[in-house]
Structures are given as structure tokens and as C-alpha cells.
Scaffold this motif. Structure first.
Motif, PDB file in Angstrom:
ATOM      1  N   PRO A 149       7.313   1.141  15.506  1.00 37.15           N
ATOM      2  CA  PRO A 149       7.527   1.687  14.395  1.00 37.15           C
ATOM      3  C   PRO A 149       6.211   2.309  13.898  1.00 37.15           C
ATOM      4  CG  PRO A 149       7.739  -0.399  13.688  1.00 37.15           C
ATOM      5  CD  PRO A 149       7.213  -0.231  15.232  1.00 37.15           C
ATOM      6  N   LEU A 150       5.011   2.156  14.454  1.00 33.21           N
ATOM      7  CA  LEU A 150       3.526   2.469  14.119  1.00 33.21           C
ATOM      8  C   LEU A 150       3.380   3.813  13.712  1.00 33.21           C
ATOM      9  CD1 LEU A 150       0.834   1.526  13.766  1.00 33.21           C
ATOM     10  CD2 LEU A 150       0.324   1.885  16.081  1.00 33.21           C
ATOM     11  N   VAL A 151       3.801   4.798  14.528  1.00 34.03           N
ATOM     12  CA  VAL A 151       3.359   6.252  14.288  1.00 34.03           C
ATOM     13  C   VAL A 151       4.342   6.727  13.143  1.00 34.03           C
ATOM     14  CG1 VAL A 151       3.755   8.344  15.306  1.00 34.03           C
ATOM     15  CG2 VAL A 151       2.679   6.697  16.693  1.00 34.03           C
ATOM     16  N   PRO A 152       5.667   6.378  12.889  1.00 36.87           N
ATOM     17  CA  PRO A 152       6.398   6.798  11.690  1.00 36.87           C
ATOM     18  C   PRO A 152       5.652   6.235  10.442  1.00 36.87           C
ATOM     19  CG  PRO A 152       7.768   6.168  13.401  1.00 36.87           C
ATOM     20  CD  PRO A 152       6.589   5.813  13.968  1.00 36.87           C
ATOM     21  N   CYS A 191       0.780  -1.231  -0.023  1.00 35.14           N
ATOM     22  CA  CYS A 191       0.110  -0.027   0.107  1.00 35.14           C
ATOM     23  C   CYS A 191       0.904   1.323   0.046  1.00 35.14           C
ATOM     24  CB  CYS A 191      -0.880   0.109   1.291  1.00 35.14           C
ATOM     25  SG  CYS A 191      -2.218  -1.226   1.031  1.00 35.14           S
ATOM     26  N   LEU A 192       2.001   1.260   0.700  1.00 34.03           N
ATOM     27  CA  LEU A 192       2.938   2.540   0.660  1.00 34.03           C
ATOM     28  C   LEU A 192       3.326   2.505  -0.728  1.00 34.03           C
ATOM     29  CD1 LEU A 192       4.938   1.935   4.009  1.00 34.03           C
ATOM     30  CD2 LEU A 192       3.357   4.132   3.569  1.00 34.03           C
ATOM     31  N   GLY A 193       3.842   1.731  -1.424  1.00 29.16           N
ATOM     32  CA  GLY A 193       4.386   1.710  -2.834  1.00 29.16           C
ATOM     33  C   GLY A 193       3.056   2.238  -3.477  1.00 29.16           C
ATOM     34  N   LYS A 217      -5.755   1.901   4.708  1.00 27.21           N
ATOM     35  CA  LYS A 217      -6.556   2.134   5.886  1.00 27.21           C
ATOM     36  C   LYS A 217      -6.775   0.705   6.623  1.00 27.21           C
ATOM     37  CE  LYS A 217      -9.407   5.767   4.170  1.00 27.21           C
ATOM     38  NZ  LYS A 217     -10.917   6.482   3.674  1.00 27.21           N
ATOM     39  N   VAL A 218      -7.111  -0.342   5.691  1.00 21.93           N
ATOM     40  CA  VAL A 218      -7.279  -1.817   6.249  1.00 21.93           C
ATOM     41  C   VAL A 218      -6.039  -2.367   6.520  1.00 21.93           C
ATOM     42  CG1 VAL A 218      -8.266  -3.971   6.062  1.00 21.93           C
ATOM     43  CG2 VAL A 218      -9.558  -1.833   4.767  1.00 21.93           C
ATOM     44  N   ALA A 219      -4.883  -1.884   5.579  1.00 24.19           N
ATOM     45  CA  ALA A 219      -3.671  -2.495   5.867  1.00 24.19           C
ATOM     46  C   ALA A 219      -3.060  -2.009   7.275  1.00 24.19           C
ATOM     47  CB  ALA A 219      -2.741  -2.301   4.634  1.00 24.19           C
ATOM     48  N   LEU A 220      -3.221  -0.862   7.437  1.00 27.61           N
ATOM     49  CA  LEU A 220      -2.656   0.072   8.691  1.00 27.61           C
ATOM     50  C   LEU A 220      -3.322  -0.737  10.002  1.00 27.61           C
ATOM     51  CD1 LEU A 220      -1.043   2.139   9.985  1.00 27.61           C
ATOM     52  CD2 LEU A 220      -2.932   3.661   9.717  1.00 27.61           C
ATOM     53  N   ALA A 221      -4.642  -1.040   9.594  1.00 28.17           N
ATOM     54  CA  ALA A 221      -5.311  -1.690  11.095  1.00 28.17           C
ATOM     55  C   ALA A 221      -4.694  -3.058  11.275  1.00 28.17           C
ATOM     56  CB  ALA A 221      -6.948  -1.703  10.787  1.00 28.17           C
ATOM     57  N   PHE A 222      -4.636  -3.857  10.288  1.00 32.02           N
ATOM     58  CA  PHE A 222      -4.138  -5.218  10.371  1.00 32.02           C
ATOM     59  C   PHE A 222      -2.802  -5.244  11.063  1.00 32.02           C
ATOM     60  CE2 PHE A 222      -6.986  -6.844   6.831  1.00 32.02           C
ATOM     61  CZ  PHE A 222      -8.216  -7.029   7.682  1.00 32.02           C
ATOM     62  N   TRP A 223      -1.738  -4.509  10.379  1.00 34.71           N
ATOM     63  CA  TRP A 223      -0.443  -4.328  10.752  1.00 34.71           C
ATOM     64  C   TRP A 223      -0.224  -3.651  11.946  1.00 34.71           C
ATOM     65  CZ3 TRP A 223       3.001  -0.094  10.907  1.00 34.71           C
ATOM     66  CH2 TRP A 223       4.409  -0.327  11.337  1.00 34.71           C
ATOM     67  N   GLY A 224      -0.997  -2.727  12.227  1.00 35.78           N
ATOM     68  CA  GLY A 224      -0.626  -1.776  13.407  1.00 35.78           C
ATOM     69  C   GLY A 224      -1.262  -2.879  14.683  1.00 35.78           C
ATOM     70  N   LEU A 238       3.924   8.499   7.502  1.00 39.11           N
ATOM     71  CA  LEU A 238       4.252   8.854   6.116  1.00 39.11           C
ATOM     72  C   LEU A 238       3.178   8.399   5.201  1.00 39.11           C
ATOM     73  CD1 LEU A 238       6.544   8.330   3.962  1.00 39.11           C
ATOM     74  CD2 LEU A 238       7.033   5.953   4.446  1.00 39.11           C
ATOM     75  N   MET A 239       2.147   7.521   5.825  1.00 38.92           N
ATOM     76  CA  MET A 239       0.936   7.585   4.850  1.00 38.92           C
ATOM     77  C   MET A 239       0.098   8.795   4.671  1.00 38.92           C
ATOM     78  SD  MET A 239      -0.815   3.851   5.903  1.00 38.92           S
ATOM     79  CE  MET A 239       0.044   2.287   5.253  1.00 38.92           C
ATOM     80  N   PHE A 240       0.097   9.681   5.809  1.00 38.75           N
ATOM     81  CA  PHE A 240      -0.562  10.749   5.974  1.00 38.75           C
ATOM     82  C   PHE A 240       0.085  11.860   5.041  1.00 38.75           C
ATOM     83  CE2 PHE A 240      -1.639  10.233  10.617  1.00 38.75           C
ATOM     84  CZ  PHE A 240      -2.423   9.186  10.584  1.00 38.75           C
ATOM     85  N   ALA A 241       1.258  11.754   5.034  1.00 40.31           N
ATOM     86  CA  ALA A 241       2.044  13.018   4.076  1.00 40.31           C
ATOM     87  C   ALA A 241       1.680  12.225   2.649  1.00 40.31           C
ATOM     88  CB  ALA A 241       3.392  12.907   4.370  1.00 40.31           C
ATOM     89  N   LEU A 242       1.804  11.098   2.382  1.00 43.18           N
ATOM     90  CA  LEU A 242       1.519  10.686   0.962  1.00 43.18           C
ATOM     91  C   LEU A 242       0.174  11.080   0.469  1.00 43.18           C
ATOM     92  CD1 LEU A 242       3.357   7.167   0.849  1.00 43.18           C
ATOM     93  CD2 LEU A 242       4.373   9.474  -0.432  1.00 43.18           C
TER      94      LEU A 242
END
Length: 497
Positions: free
Chosen positions: A185-188, A122-124, A158-165, A192-196
Motif C-alpha cells: 500500500p506504499l504508493v497509494p 499526518c493524513l488527518g 515526510k518523516v512519517a512516510l519515511a518511517f512507515w514506508g 494520497l499525500m501528494f494530492a492533499l
């Protein structure tokens, strides 16, 4: 004449029937509450409620999209018929139903293992969508287009962040009280997602991502003071982002000033209020709303709740609000009844995310919030949001089948009607992770090596009181010590001779 003889001529007293024989009638409310309580105590009640809520909200969305998109779809120049957008919506509902089945059937342990890979993907995609590969829709470059289909990667993020977080927070559960392990590393990664997402720019997507992050930290048990810091920083960030873009600033100023001019920057917000006012208690009827005829742009997307109020009235709006309240109650019920900490955090986070997104959409339609462009889950016109929302509902239904009572019932009594129809495997019971070998021994040895705390050590006053209470034992101990000393001394003297 005696008293007994006087009573012989009198009629016998009327005897009352025993209370045990009387039938006591219960009120309808008490009977309904008893039946509802009995039904909710069933092992698969949460699972059936998720299925019912998903189906009802999806049907309402199909009906309202048909009513909202018929006029906007018709274009005699291109030959587009009145059912063009409705046909696409039905296609997305079909894709969402397949995704719902996948989310219901996939083992949750596999979802947890794949969460890190999904986050990286998702980041990519969030990076690639900012390149020429991405497409711009309504001023936001956040879409991938392939023919007539479009994909918005922020919805999957959003869903990937919920699972991984949730996975990261469960791993660090024992050291979560330390700020370094709680935030990294959750908040960084979330920042990064917020910025993108804000580089697209998409303020609505950024806000819903922030909701996911806050829900993760809340259900993981983060300190309360952390939320004050994050909320303060989030409000400052939203204000800065609203000021730097002229169209966002115009929306905020129109919301703050309450400008009733329907031709100004608050055109959509004012038209939504007028549509709600025209609906009254029972509404004008399906297909009879004036918002369909271009008075409210994008009515099938972000402002479909205004059309519900216009055509179905206050009663229709109350039904939709009640359904989303049901989603909140059932989702939190699933989170509290599960034993697996990862399922608990994921179920709570996804529930809060869905209900918060619905609250934001309804909030700016009724004029309580500035317009941010967030869809109403399962009801707005289809696309990535609809498919991802149905995936979330499938995961919640899967989590409902992992409640301890549901697992016991499914493994002992069989899959049931829905299980056989959907070919669902029996869920595995939760087993806590085994501790590493030597960990318990090291912990016991470490505790034994530590000095006793001050509260555990006897004070001099306690020693004196103990000696007073047990003089016989103290004297016997001294006698034994003296005998041992005397024997050693005698042996030494004999050896010396």
C-alpha cells in the motif's frame, strides 16, 4: 707485493648507517590522512560527526538569520524591534534541540511501531488543514496557527512516510520482486499525500515527498525500470501542475527564457544572482549585504543562501556546500554500517531527503532550477521545517549509535561523555526476527516433494559412462538382486510342496 699488502696503506671505506636507524619524515598530507583514517575507525565516529554537523549548521543559521531579519523585523508603527524574528528563531532552535534529544534517546523499535499511527495522524492533519481550521501563508493553505506559532503538517508527513514506508518494505522484503507487493500500500498512500498537499497548493512540499518515496524504493532494492516509470510520471505531473497555476507558469517561463529584467516575474531569482555576484570571493561582511534592505524578499527563508554568498562570499558558500556533503557522506555511512534493514532504509532515506532539499534550494538560488519555495535545512528562518530537521538529525545520531561496533563499545565501556551528559541508554544489539515454527520443516518438505531439476537428473549418456566406470559395483548389485530373487523362488516352492 700482494694485493692485501697494497690495501693496508689505503684509508678504510666509509660505512653507511643502516636504514633501520634513519628517521623517515612523512608529508603533512600523509600524516593527516593517517590520523583521519584512525579517527574514522573509532566506534562512535559517525555519532560524533552527526553532532558536529548539526551544531555547526545550526550556528551558521542563527548568525545568518540575525543578519537577514534585523531590517525586516523593525516596524516603528507596531513597535516591533530589530530582534523580533531572531528571537522567534532562537525559540524554535530551543524547541528543535529538545526534539533532537528526544529523537536521540527514543528506542528506534518504538519509532517503528508508532510509524503507522503517525502516518494516519499526518493524513488527518493534511485533510484538516484544507478546512477553515487551516491558514493561508503566501498563497498556500498549509498552516495551522495557534497564537504566534504556526505548524505545517506536510513537514511531519515526510518523516512519517519515511518511517512507515521503510516498515512496510522490510516486512515485504522477501516478496518485493512482485510489483503488487512492492507498490501496495506504499504508493497509494504516498499518492494520497501528494494530492492533499497539491490541494493547498504546495509544489515544493510535493516534490520533497516524491524524493522520500523514490529514496524508500531505492534503498529497499526496487527494480531499476520502476524508477524510469516513476520519474517520467513525476515530470509529467510537475509540468501539468506548473501550467495550471498562472504564478507557477510565470516562474517556469522566466526560468526557461532567462529574462534578466529584475522587475519581471523572475524578480527574486535575478536578485539572488546579483547578490551572489556582489559577494565575490570573501563577501562584504556580516550585516553589510544590501539584500537585507528589501531588495530580496523573504531572504531569511527561501533565499538565505544568496545572503550567505553576498556577505560571506564564495568561501562561505563553499563551507555550506561542504557541510551538506558531509551530511550526505555520514548519513550513507550510517546506512551501510547498520545491520537492521529498517534502520538502513530509514537512515538512507532521511539523508537523501535532507541533501535533496538543500540541493533544490541552492539550485534555484544559483539559477539552475525554477523557484519552488523550499527552505535550506537548519539555516533558513525557523519554524516547522527547522524543528523537523533537527528531529531527523537526532534520529540519524540514534541510528549511528546502533552500528554494531558502537553497540559493542557502549555496552562494554559505558555510555561515554556525551552519553552521560545527555543521559542516553545503551542501545540494544540487532537480533534478526525469529522464524515461525514449522516454517523450516515445511520448506524442507516442499523442497523434497519437488521433482529434481533437469540439470540435477543424470542423462542417459551419464548413466552409460557411470556403468562403464563402475562395472564391479554394477555386477555386484545385479548378483545381489539375482540371489534375492532365487531365495524368494525357493521359499515359494518349498511352501507349495
Amino acid at each position: 707485493m700482494t694485493a692485501v699488502e697494497e690495501r693496508k696503506g689505503e684509508p678504510a671505506p666509509r660505512q653507511r648507517k643502516p636504514r633501520e636507524g634513519r628517521e623517515r619524515k612523512e608529508s603533512p598530507f600523509v600524516a593527516f590522512r593517517t590520523a583521519l583514517t584512525a579517527w574514522l575507525s573509532r566506534p562512535l565516529a559517525s555519532f560524533h560527526l552527526v553532532l558536529a554537523l548539526t551544531g555547526v549548521l545550526t550556528v551558521i543559521g542563527i548568525v545568518m538569520v540575525l543578519s537577514a531579519s534585523s531590517v525586516a523585523s523593525y516596524d516603528p508603527k507596531t513597535g516591533t524591534g530589530v530582534y523580533a524574528q531572531f528571537s522567534k528563531h532562537i525559540m524554535f532552535v530551543g524547541i528543535g534541540a529538545a526534539v533532537f534529544w528526544v529523537g536521540l534517546r527514543i528506542p528506534l523499535e518504538r519509532v517503528r511501531r508508532l510509524s503507522a499511527t503517525a502516518t494516519v495522524v499526518c493524513l488527518g492533519l493534511l485533510v484538516l488543514v484544507l478546512t477553515p481550521l487551516g491558514s493561508t501563508v503566501n498563497g498556500s493553505q498549509g498552516w495551522f496557527r495557534l497564537g504566534g506559532l504556526a505548524f505545517q503538517p506536510v513537514e511531519a508527513a515526510k518523516v512519517a512516510l519515511a518511517f512507515w514506508g521503510a516498515h512496510i518494505l522490510v516486512i515485504k522484503y522477501n516478496i518485493i520482486n512482485q510489483w503488487r507487493h512492492l507498490l501496495v500500500p506504499l504508493v497509494p498512500i504516498a499518492l494520497l499525500m501528494f494530492a492533499l498537499v497539491m490541494m493547498q497548493p504546495d509544489l515544493g512540499g510535493t516534490i520533497t515527498l516524491a524524493v522520500v518515496l523514490l529514496a524508500l524504493l531505492w534503498f529497499a532494492g526496487a527494480p531499476k525500470r520502476l524508477f524510469g516509470v516513476l520519474l517520467a510520471g513525476g515530470l509529467v505531473g510537475v509540468l501539468v501542475l506548473a501550467i495550471i497555476e498562472p504564478y507557477r507558469l510565470a516562474r517556469v517561463l522566466s526560468f526557461v527564457s532567462g529574462d534578466p529584467d529584475t522587475s519581471a516575474d523572475g524578480f527574486q531569482a535575478n536578485q539572488a544572482k546579483l547578490a551572489l555576484a556582489d559577494g565575490g570571493l570573501f563577501g562584504k561582511g556580516l550585516g553589510q549585504g544590501q539584500s537585507n534592505w528589501g531588495y530580496l524578499p523573504n531572504v531569511q527563508n527561501d533565499f538565505i543562501f544568496a545572503l550567505i554568498g553576498e556577505e560571506l562570499g564564495f568561501i562561505g558558500c563553499a563551507v555550506v556546500l561542504g557541510l551538506f556533503a558531509g551530511v550526505a557522506i555520514v548519513g550513507l555511512r550510517i546506512a551501510t554500517r547498520n545491520l537492521d534493514p529498517w534502520i538502513r532504509i530509514v537512515a538512507g532515506t532521511l539523508t537523501v531527503f535532507l541533501v535533496a532539499q538543500a540541493g533544490i534550494n541552492i539550485g534555484y538560488v544559483v539559477g539552475l532550477l525554477p523557484v519552488t519555495g523550499v527552505t535550506l535545512p537548519l539555516i533558513s528562518y525557523g519554524g516547522t521545517s527547522l524543528v523537523i530537521t533537527m528531529l531527523i538529525m537526532g534520529i540519524l545520531a540514534n541510528a549511528a549509535r546502533h552500528e554494531p561496533e558502537a553497540v559493542a563499545a557502549l555496552r562494554s565501556q559505558g555510555p561515554g561523555k556525551f552519553g552521560r551528559l545527555l543521559r542516553l541508554p545503551a542501545p540494544e544489539p540487532y537480533r534478526p526476527p525469529a522464524k515461525r515454527k514449522g516454517t523450516a520443516a515445511r520448506s524442507v518438505a516442499a523442497k523434497a516433494a519437488r521433482p529434481a531439476p533437469r540439470t540435477a537428473r543424470p542423462s542417459p549418456a551419464q548413466e552409460r559412462r557411470r556403468s562403464v566406470r563402475e562395472p564391479g559395483r554394477r555386477t555386484a548389485a545385479r548378483t545381489a538382486v539375482n540371489r534375492g530373487t532365487a531365495k524368494r523362488g525357493t521359499a515359494n516352492r518349498r511352501g507349495h510342496r
